[in-house]
Design a protein around this motif. Sequence first.
Motif, mmCIF file in Angstrom:
data_model
loop_
_atom_site.group_PDB
_atom_site.id
_atom_site.type_symbol
_atom_site.label_atom_id
_atom_site.label_comp_id
_atom_site.label_asym_id
_atom_site.label_seq_id
_atom_site.Cartn_x
_atom_site.Cartn_y
_atom_site.Cartn_z
ATOM 1 N N PHE A 92 20.428 3.538 75.530
ATOM 2 C CA PHE A 92 19.865 3.341 76.869
ATOM 3 C C PHE A 92 20.839 3.677 77.986
ATOM 4 C CE2 PHE A 92 18.099 -0.139 74.158
ATOM 5 C CZ PHE A 92 17.003 0.599 73.740
ATOM 6 N N ASN A 93 21.440 4.851 77.855
ATOM 7 C CA ASN A 93 22.390 5.295 78.869
ATOM 8 C C ASN A 93 21.726 5.889 80.076
ATOM 9 O OD1 ASN A 93 25.270 5.089 78.424
ATOM 10 N ND2 ASN A 93 24.837 6.005 76.438
ATOM 11 N N LEU A 94 20.486 6.297 79.884
ATOM 12 C CA LEU A 94 19.844 7.096 80.933
ATOM 13 C C LEU A 94 18.608 6.389 81.459
ATOM 14 C CD1 LEU A 94 20.099 10.501 79.048
ATOM 15 C CD2 LEU A 94 21.683 9.579 80.755
ATOM 16 N N VAL A 95 18.352 6.628 82.734
ATOM 17 C CA VAL A 95 17.114 6.096 83.314
ATOM 18 C C VAL A 95 15.969 6.977 82.793
ATOM 19 C CG1 VAL A 95 15.874 5.611 85.442
ATOM 20 C CG2 VAL A 95 18.353 5.345 85.365
ATOM 21 N N ASP B 294 14.592 18.251 81.729
ATOM 22 C CA ASP B 294 13.917 17.436 80.707
ATOM 23 C C ASP B 294 14.172 15.955 80.961
ATOM 24 O OD1 ASP B 294 12.784 19.516 79.314
ATOM 25 O OD2 ASP B 294 14.570 19.831 78.068
ATOM 26 N N PHE B 295 13.271 15.163 80.437
ATOM 27 C CA PHE B 295 13.449 13.720 80.537
ATOM 28 C C PHE B 295 14.176 13.213 79.285
ATOM 29 C CE2 PHE B 295 10.270 14.411 83.702
ATOM 30 C CZ PHE B 295 10.546 13.456 84.666
ATOM 31 N N PRO B 296 14.866 12.077 79.382
ATOM 32 C CA PRO B 296 15.653 11.582 78.251
ATOM 33 C C PRO B 296 14.849 11.458 76.960
ATOM 34 C CG PRO B 296 16.172 10.333 80.209
ATOM 35 C CD PRO B 296 15.056 11.251 80.577
ATOM 36 N N GLY B 297 13.576 11.157 77.092
ATOM 37 C CA GLY B 297 12.738 10.994 75.905
ATOM 38 C C GLY B 297 12.650 12.251 75.055
ATOM 39 N N HIS B 298 12.965 13.371 75.660
ATOM 40 C CA HIS B 298 12.865 14.639 74.924
ATOM 41 C C HIS B 298 14.210 15.118 74.372
ATOM 42 C CE1 HIS B 298 8.987 15.608 77.341
ATOM 43 N NE2 HIS B 298 8.747 14.890 76.266
ATOM 44 N N LEU B 299 15.248 14.322 74.575
ATOM 45 C CA LEU B 299 16.590 14.762 74.154
ATOM 46 C C LEU B 299 16.946 14.169 72.801
ATOM 47 C CD1 LEU B 299 18.634 14.257 77.474
ATOM 48 C CD2 LEU B 299 17.393 16.293 76.724
ATOM 49 N N LEU C 296 20.994 -0.937 83.153
ATOM 50 C CA LEU C 296 21.762 0.294 83.340
ATOM 51 C C LEU C 296 22.083 0.508 84.821
ATOM 52 C CD1 LEU C 296 22.895 2.920 82.161
ATOM 53 C CD2 LEU C 296 20.651 3.940 82.502
ATOM 54 N N LEU C 297 21.062 0.350 85.646
ATOM 55 C CA LEU C 297 21.274 0.523 87.088
ATOM 56 C C LEU C 297 22.283 -0.490 87.607
ATOM 57 C CD1 LEU C 297 17.637 1.246 88.344
ATOM 58 C CD2 LEU C 297 19.556 2.838 88.299
ATOM 59 N N HIS C 298 22.213 -1.704 87.062
ATOM 60 C CA HIS C 298 23.151 -2.747 87.473
ATOM 61 C C HIS C 298 24.580 -2.332 87.104
ATOM 62 C CE1 HIS C 298 24.667 -6.598 88.542
ATOM 63 N NE2 HIS C 298 24.952 -6.966 87.299
#
Lengths: 224, 790
Positions: free
Chosen positions: A99-102, A142-147, B688-690
């Motif tokens: 969960f590194n990416l928004v 691309d969005f993170p879901g596709h990586l 994450l934003l935090h």
Amino acid sequence: MSPVLSVRSLGKAFLDGDVQRAVLEDLDLDLGGGEVLALMGPSGSGKSTLLNLLAGLLRPDAGSIVLTLADGPQILTDLSELKLTRLRRRQIGYVFQFFNLVPTLTVRENVLLPLELNDLAHLAGEALDRLAALGLAERMDDFPGHLSGGERQRTAIARAMAHRPRLVLADEPTGNLDAQTATQVAQRLIGEVRSLSSGLVMATHSEQIADLADRVLRLDKLTA
Amino acid sequence: MKLLTLSQLRFFRLAPWSTLTVLLGVTLAVSSIVAVHQISQRVVVSLASVTPPQLAGVTHQLSRADLTMADYFQLRARWRAGELEGVSALMPIVEGSVEAGRLLGVDAFSGVPAALGLALLLPDQVLAGETSGRVAGERILAAGGSLEVARLVPGLPENLLVTDIGTAQVALGRSDDALDAIGVVVRAPSQRLIDWLDRLMPGFSAGIGFQTLDIPGWTVTEAAASEPTLAFSRSVLFNLGALGSLALVVAWLLVYQVSVIWLRRRAMTLKRLRQMGVSEAELRRVFLLNLLLLGLVSSGLGILLGDWLAGGLAGIATGFSDALPTVSVDHWLFLKATGSAVLVCLVGGWLACRREADPAAGKWPFRLVWLGLLVAGIYGLLFDGSLLGGFAAIAAAGVLTLVAIPRVLGGLKRLAVRPATRYVARRGLLARIGLREMLWHPGDLSVAIGALVLALATSVAMALMVDSFRLDFEAMLDQRVVHDVFVRGERDQNLNELADRLQALPGVSRVQRYGRADRTFSGRRVVVGFTRFDAREGGRYGLDGTLPQGQALVSERLARDLALAPGDVIELEAMAFPIAAVFPGYGDSTLRLILDDADAARIGLSLRYDRLSIDADDEAGVVAAVAQAAPDLEVQVRSSIRAEALKIFDQTFAITRALTLLALIVASVGLYNALLALELLQQPARRLLHSMGTTPLEQRLVAAYRVVGVGLTALLLALPLGLVMGWLLCAVINPRAFGWSLSLALSPGSFVWPVLSAMLAMLVVGLAPLPSEEAGEGGALEAGAFDGPA
């Protein structure tokens, strides 16, 4: 090597039922610019807790944390919550295992986010170049879901470095990757940190990754 | 099963906020149903008191030209022979006007229930109502002689006298063979069902609007049609019932949406239980059993809240009925409250279970419902003239919008995910996160948005209808209330002498006299009004000049009921009157026909005037003169009439506003729930934003963008739907329910209240805390919903 981080007599305990359980006790630590410190230890040894303390996400029970910036040292333990948040935003880059990416921002937008938060739009070109150098030029929209896992971690590195932070913290950044990809990602991270003369504190379970660091701190020997 | 039930119950404790929102939502929906039921019961009791008891059981009236007793006996013989299926009683009726008002003659031995002991009356005796102001022994003049009031009975309308049929024939100067109509009591199986549904949903029969009796050679009229007040009130009840059900529909969407969220949050636990050998059916049973418990608790709370609400609303809306009687909580209320809550919970939960077990299979009940409603809506709009058909059209419009919501969100999502660095504004990424989070799971949020859209659109539609109505009503006041002072007497009072005295007062330029009498056309009671026409009086009815002698004006309601149009000819006392114009009813349910004084005299009406309108320089002087001459008369000046009329108008719609507000609250609760679930799903992103240094204020900003996005999307869909529904209410529902049409007025004010309501709801939902206690048994991490495909 200019000093980046100085930790003295750091202690942190958590309430476990009715009992206070010490996770970190009397920890001293120094880190210079471009230096990489690997944190090792079994689960529950306090690696993530130490990273969270260094990022100002947790408050220590004892000791001090000093981050040396261009305009002088900042004692994290003396800062208010808001100032800590501001400091973290500008001076710290964080890479997690998951969960590194928004998820609702594209790769490009994820990398640009710290720049927007810090009003550093002039660094956008450099940040996107770094992203391309990390092999993600074709995946920017691309969005993170596709990586893949490796692509996500490389994007996370690009995002963590985008605003040229003084200190980079990485919590098992290669934990969910295969050995070959893990080494590549870790090398990329270390290379980027060194190129910016930032300090890197990296928690890992992997001896192979730890060998890439300048120093290794084994936390299981520090805890009671 | 016990342990499974316990596990599910404990989950409610782990998810206290969403459990509370379900309880609150269903409670509010039940309270809406209960409030409407209680108010309806009060109106029904009130209406029963103004319906002649002898006719209370009569469902239809039969009429034909030159009806005689021989026709009646012939029909009776056919009935005895079993030819009239479903008819359980017949009763000959003679009806006409006497000096004192309306005289109704019925056969005391006809078998129709609720006789008042007419058989005990002597040949010239009549019964009068307790509120008629008459006394026993009083004599009343009639065309065929005088009548004596034998006794006063409760429940009779004040201007109605009831007697035996023979006495009525004599008093009205008819031959002993002549009849006006035959009352029929129909008890066909469908009629019984309709009666039952009428008990369940007061006013239901007004919504169907079709005749269940067909006898060749006879004109069949529903009994309600001959009592316009009754028909009007039943239509009001039907409309209220439909509006009261809105909150229930919204609550159903809420239960469905929360159930889906709960099932997802329990996904890992349920998976483990299945691996342990628990069947899908057992899991579903336990889930529904727990929802049933919530439904039962909600129904109890809803009854208490709804009864309290009914008391408050009936008090506020005095325009609806001046003195509504109080009613007790009856078994119908328990049935409706419990049934509604249980149905909403079980159907919502069952559909959610189906969807989660097999997403493709879960869609067919919805498809079936919306396709069915679509067909019913088109049929109801184009081919069926009933009120129910009109509401089917409204429901179809609503369902079409609901169906469109996931597609609209999908379209917005496609727009939002386009690579668009060029137009990303500075500081636009936080906004982008919030807006995209809203669009990321369109299937989940669309149910909550759908509920909000329905509530908002109804609010817009009601506001449009009420505002249009108000504009028409004000136009009517401007057109009709042109005189300075108005004097109103009792129905049989003659104010001729007073009119002469007022005319002689200094500064009085005009005294207009108005009289009225009751007549029956095609089984419908019509008020025949008369006055001396000139150009000014003609203007009050929208004529360019005066009403030509020998012609008549008819009200919109009468024109609709008898399919009359200008140029048609109606026959009154063997004289033909071409219709000069149809004048708008503006909310008046009475069937009216207006004649010039001269024509009224030609058909034998006694020119007695019970109302006067006066133009005077000194209004106060006229009021004082009337008060001195006849203190019992009701006197009003133009400004007070206008203010009072508008006040009553606004009070009348207080109930509808309260009901739409209730639905809006339930929808907001549902939205809060959906946003709570979304927030839980986005917890890793928040962390994450935090960690990246976003402040709590910026985090709230992301949530605010999300709420604003939801609100704007809901408004985007609700406004056009509201417009369509508003048009349907004005152009379809109103003519069908009340017999008058409204010109749809798109005043900006109509949108202010709904938009403000939406903004307020968004503000409350946006500011409401999203509690950390709502952790459930495994959040987004276990459900694997995070970082999902775009």
